[in-house]
Scaffold this motif. Structure first.
Motif, PDB file in Angstrom:
ATOM      1  N   GLY A   1      28.428  27.171  -5.382  1.00 29.22           N
ATOM      2  CA  GLY A   1      28.268  28.487  -5.997  1.00 29.22           C
ATOM      3  C   GLY A   1      27.872  28.376  -7.460  1.00 29.22           C
ATOM      4  N   GLU A   2      28.531  27.483  -8.184  1.00 33.67           N
ATOM      5  CA  GLU A   2      28.209  27.267  -9.593  1.00 33.67           C
ATOM      6  C   GLU A   2      26.802  26.683  -9.746  1.00 33.67           C
ATOM      7  OE1 GLU A   2      29.741  24.982 -13.647  1.00 33.67           O
ATOM      8  OE2 GLU A   2      30.701  24.492 -11.748  1.00 33.67           O
ATOM      9  N   ILE A   3      26.470  25.713  -8.904  1.00 33.40           N
ATOM     10  CA  ILE A   3      25.145  25.099  -8.966  1.00 33.40           C
ATOM     11  C   ILE A   3      24.068  26.154  -8.694  1.00 33.40           C
ATOM     12  CG2 ILE A   3      23.597  23.438  -7.844  1.00 33.40           C
ATOM     13  CD1 ILE A   3      26.140  21.660  -7.432  1.00 33.40           C
ATOM     14  N   GLU A   4      24.275  26.960  -7.667  1.00 33.31           N
ATOM     15  CA  GLU A   4      23.307  28.013  -7.342  1.00 33.31           C
ATOM     16  C   GLU A   4      23.148  28.987  -8.502  1.00 33.31           C
ATOM     17  OE1 GLU A   4      22.716  31.690  -4.171  1.00 33.31           O
ATOM     18  OE2 GLU A   4      24.002  30.012  -3.608  1.00 33.31           O
ATOM     19  N   GLU A   5      24.256  29.453  -9.028  1.00 33.25           N
ATOM     20  CA  GLU A   5      24.230  30.409 -10.139  1.00 33.25           C
ATOM     21  C   GLU A   5      23.458  29.848 -11.338  1.00 33.25           C
ATOM     22  OE1 GLU A   5      27.518  31.699 -13.387  1.00 33.25           O
ATOM     23  OE2 GLU A   5      28.137  31.914 -11.295  1.00 33.25           O
ATOM     24  N   LYS A   6      23.724  28.606 -11.669  1.00 29.79           N
ATOM     25  CA  LYS A   6      23.107  28.027 -12.867  1.00 29.79           C
ATOM     26  C   LYS A   6      21.638  27.671 -12.652  1.00 29.79           C
ATOM     27  CE  LYS A   6      27.334  26.847 -15.185  1.00 29.79           C
ATOM     28  NZ  LYS A   6      28.183  25.835 -15.791  1.00 29.79           N
ATOM     29  N   ILE A   7      21.273  27.238 -11.453  1.00 32.33           N
ATOM     30  CA  ILE A   7      19.854  26.975 -11.179  1.00 32.33           C
ATOM     31  C   ILE A   7      19.077  28.282 -11.181  1.00 32.33           C
ATOM     32  CG2 ILE A   7      18.213  26.254  -9.386  1.00 32.33           C
ATOM     33  CD1 ILE A   7      20.080  23.904  -8.776  1.00 32.33           C
ATOM     34  N   LEU A   8      19.632  29.321 -10.554  1.00 34.34           N
ATOM     35  CA  LEU A   8      18.949  30.617 -10.543  1.00 34.34           C
ATOM     36  C   LEU A   8      18.792  31.177 -11.956  1.00 34.34           C
ATOM     37  CD1 LEU A   8      20.452  32.338  -7.378  1.00 34.34           C
ATOM     38  CD2 LEU A   8      18.112  31.507  -7.703  1.00 34.34           C
ATOM     39  N   ALA A   9      19.809  31.031 -12.787  1.00 34.73           N
ATOM     40  CA  ALA A   9      19.726  31.500 -14.172  1.00 34.73           C
ATOM     41  C   ALA A   9      18.651  30.724 -14.927  1.00 34.73           C
ATOM     42  CB  ALA A   9      21.076  31.358 -14.871  1.00 34.73           C
ATOM     43  N   PHE A  10      18.584  29.420 -14.709  1.00 33.07           N
ATOM     44  CA  PHE A  10      17.562  28.577 -15.337  1.00 33.07           C
ATOM     45  C   PHE A  10      16.171  29.062 -14.936  1.00 33.07           C
ATOM     46  CE2 PHE A  10      14.572  25.074 -15.096  1.00 33.07           C
ATOM     47  CZ  PHE A  10      14.714  24.446 -16.322  1.00 33.07           C
ATOM     48  N   LEU A  11      15.974  29.288 -13.635  1.00 32.34           N
ATOM     49  CA  LEU A  11      14.665  29.721 -13.148  1.00 32.34           C
ATOM     50  C   LEU A  11      14.315  31.127 -13.628  1.00 32.34           C
ATOM     51  CD1 LEU A  11      14.868  28.293  -9.526  1.00 32.34           C
ATOM     52  CD2 LEU A  11      13.566  27.371 -11.461  1.00 32.34           C
ATOM     53  N   LYS A  12      15.300  32.016 -13.642  1.00 36.99           N
ATOM     54  CA  LYS A  12      15.066  33.381 -14.115  1.00 36.99           C
ATOM     55  C   LYS A  12      14.647  33.371 -15.588  1.00 36.99           C
ATOM     56  CE  LYS A  12      17.203  37.891 -14.603  1.00 36.99           C
ATOM     57  NZ  LYS A  12      18.431  38.664 -14.548  1.00 36.99           N
ATOM     58  N   ASP A  13      15.295  32.521 -16.366  1.00 36.46           N
ATOM     59  CA  ASP A  13      14.975  32.408 -17.784  1.00 36.46           C
ATOM     60  C   ASP A  13      13.529  31.956 -17.990  1.00 36.46           C
ATOM     61  OD1 ASP A  13      15.750  32.439 -20.580  1.00 36.46           O
ATOM     62  OD2 ASP A  13      15.651  30.236 -20.490  1.00 36.46           O
ATOM     63  N   ARG A  14      12.991  31.258 -17.012  1.00 36.66           N
ATOM     64  CA  ARG A  14      11.615  30.761 -17.095  1.00 36.66           C
ATOM     65  C   ARG A  14      10.658  31.568 -16.224  1.00 36.66           C
ATOM     66  NH1 ARG A  14      15.256  27.982 -18.600  1.00 36.66           N
ATOM     67  NH2 ARG A  14      15.132  26.314 -20.110  1.00 36.66           N
ATOM     68  N   ASN A  15      11.119  32.709 -15.722  1.00 40.66           N
ATOM     69  CA  ASN A  15      10.312  33.606 -14.892  1.00 40.66           C
ATOM     70  C   ASN A  15       9.757  32.937 -13.647  1.00 40.66           C
ATOM     71  OD1 ASN A  15      10.598  35.893 -16.593  1.00 40.66           O
ATOM     72  ND2 ASN A  15       9.114  34.984 -17.980  1.00 40.66           N
ATOM     73  N   ALA A  16      10.502  31.995 -13.078  1.00 43.00           N
ATOM     74  CA  ALA A  16      10.083  31.342 -11.841  1.00 43.00           C
ATOM     75  C   ALA A  16      10.490  32.219 -10.662  1.00 43.00           C
ATOM     76  CB  ALA A  16      10.723  29.968 -11.741  1.00 43.00           C
ATOM     77  N   LYS A  17       9.716  32.166  -9.621  1.00 44.16           N
ATOM     78  CA  LYS A  17      10.015  32.960  -8.428  1.00 44.16           C
ATOM     79  C   LYS A  17      10.843  32.131  -7.458  1.00 44.16           C
ATOM     80  CE  LYS A  17       5.943  35.852  -8.622  1.00 44.16           C
ATOM     81  NZ  LYS A  17       6.475  36.966  -9.287  1.00 44.16           N
ATOM     82  N   VAL A  18      11.859  32.789  -6.874  1.00 39.79           N
ATOM     83  CA  VAL A  18      12.699  32.173  -5.876  1.00 39.79           C
ATOM     84  C   VAL A  18      12.614  33.038  -4.635  1.00 39.79           C
ATOM     85  CG1 VAL A  18      15.024  31.423  -5.290  1.00 39.79           C
ATOM     86  CG2 VAL A  18      14.215  31.243  -7.639  1.00 39.79           C
ATOM     87  N   VAL A  19      12.351  32.406  -3.484  1.00 34.20           N
ATOM     88  CA  VAL A  19      12.112  33.149  -2.252  1.00 34.20           C
ATOM     89  C   VAL A  19      13.355  33.846  -1.734  1.00 34.20           C
ATOM     90  CG1 VAL A  19      11.394  32.922   0.151  1.00 34.20           C
ATOM     91  CG2 VAL A  19      10.224  31.609  -1.610  1.00 34.20           C
ATOM     92  N   ASN A  20      14.453  33.112  -1.598  1.00 33.26           N
ATOM     93  CA  ASN A  20      15.614  33.620  -0.870  1.00 33.26           C
ATOM     94  C   ASN A  20      16.857  33.629  -1.733  1.00 33.26           C
ATOM     95  OD1 ASN A  20      17.336  34.386   1.197  1.00 33.26           O
ATOM     96  ND2 ASN A  20      17.600  32.311   1.948  1.00 33.26           N
ATOM     97  N   HIS A  21      17.050  34.679  -2.543  1.00 25.85           N
ATOM     98  CA  HIS A  21      18.292  34.806  -3.280  1.00 25.85           C
ATOM     99  C   HIS A  21      18.641  36.277  -3.445  1.00 25.85           C
ATOM    100  CE1 HIS A  21      15.551  35.556  -6.630  1.00 25.85           C
ATOM    101  NE2 HIS A  21      16.562  36.104  -7.246  1.00 25.85           N
ATOM    102  N   GLU A  22      19.879  36.531  -3.748  1.00 24.15           N
ATOM    103  CA  GLU A  22      20.351  37.922  -3.880  1.00 24.15           C
ATOM    104  C   GLU A  22      20.303  38.365  -5.315  1.00 24.15           C
ATOM    105  OE1 GLU A  22      24.191  37.894  -2.039  1.00 24.15           O
ATOM    106  OE2 GLU A  22      23.366  37.023  -0.248  1.00 24.15           O
TER     107      GLU A  22
END
Length: 104
Positions: A83-104
């Motif tokens: 859960g922590e890994i997912e949260e932090k990777i998603l935050a990293f990608l969001k900060d860089r405007n990267a697209k993620v296919v399957n997340h809430e």
């Protein structure tokens, strides 16, 4: 492709555990990534977008890093907490405007 490096002191125990948990998270999120683990002393020899590690090693990695290089170091409080890994990777990608296919 996203390049992720998992770092610990000896490059075997906790970095491998982080890698296994991160692989499960990346699979769930359908993120294509090249992920590996290594020692703190060899980490700077790798080119990576993200480094997953614990605070003590993050401090070492950031000691001589530029502000941009520091942004790639993600500190994990619970090394195998998906859960922590997912949260932090998603935050990293969001900060860089990267697209993620399957997340809430």
């Amino acid at each position: 492709m996203l390049k992720i490096l998992c770092v610990c002191g000896c490059g075997l125990g906790s970095s491998f555990a982080i890698e296994m948990s991160a692989k499960a998270v990346l699979k769930k999120l359908e993120i294509d990534a090249d992920i590996d683990h290594t020692t703190i002393s060899e980490a700077n020899a790798f080119k990576s977008d993200i480094i997953l590690t614990q605070k003590a090693f993050a401090d070492v990695l950031n000691a001589d890093a530029t502000p941009e290089e520091m942004k790639r170091v993600i500190v994990l409080n619970r090394l195998t907490d998906k859960g922590e890994i997912e949260e932090k990777i998603l935050a990293f990608l969001k900060d860089r405007n990267a697209k993620v296919v399957n997340h809430e």
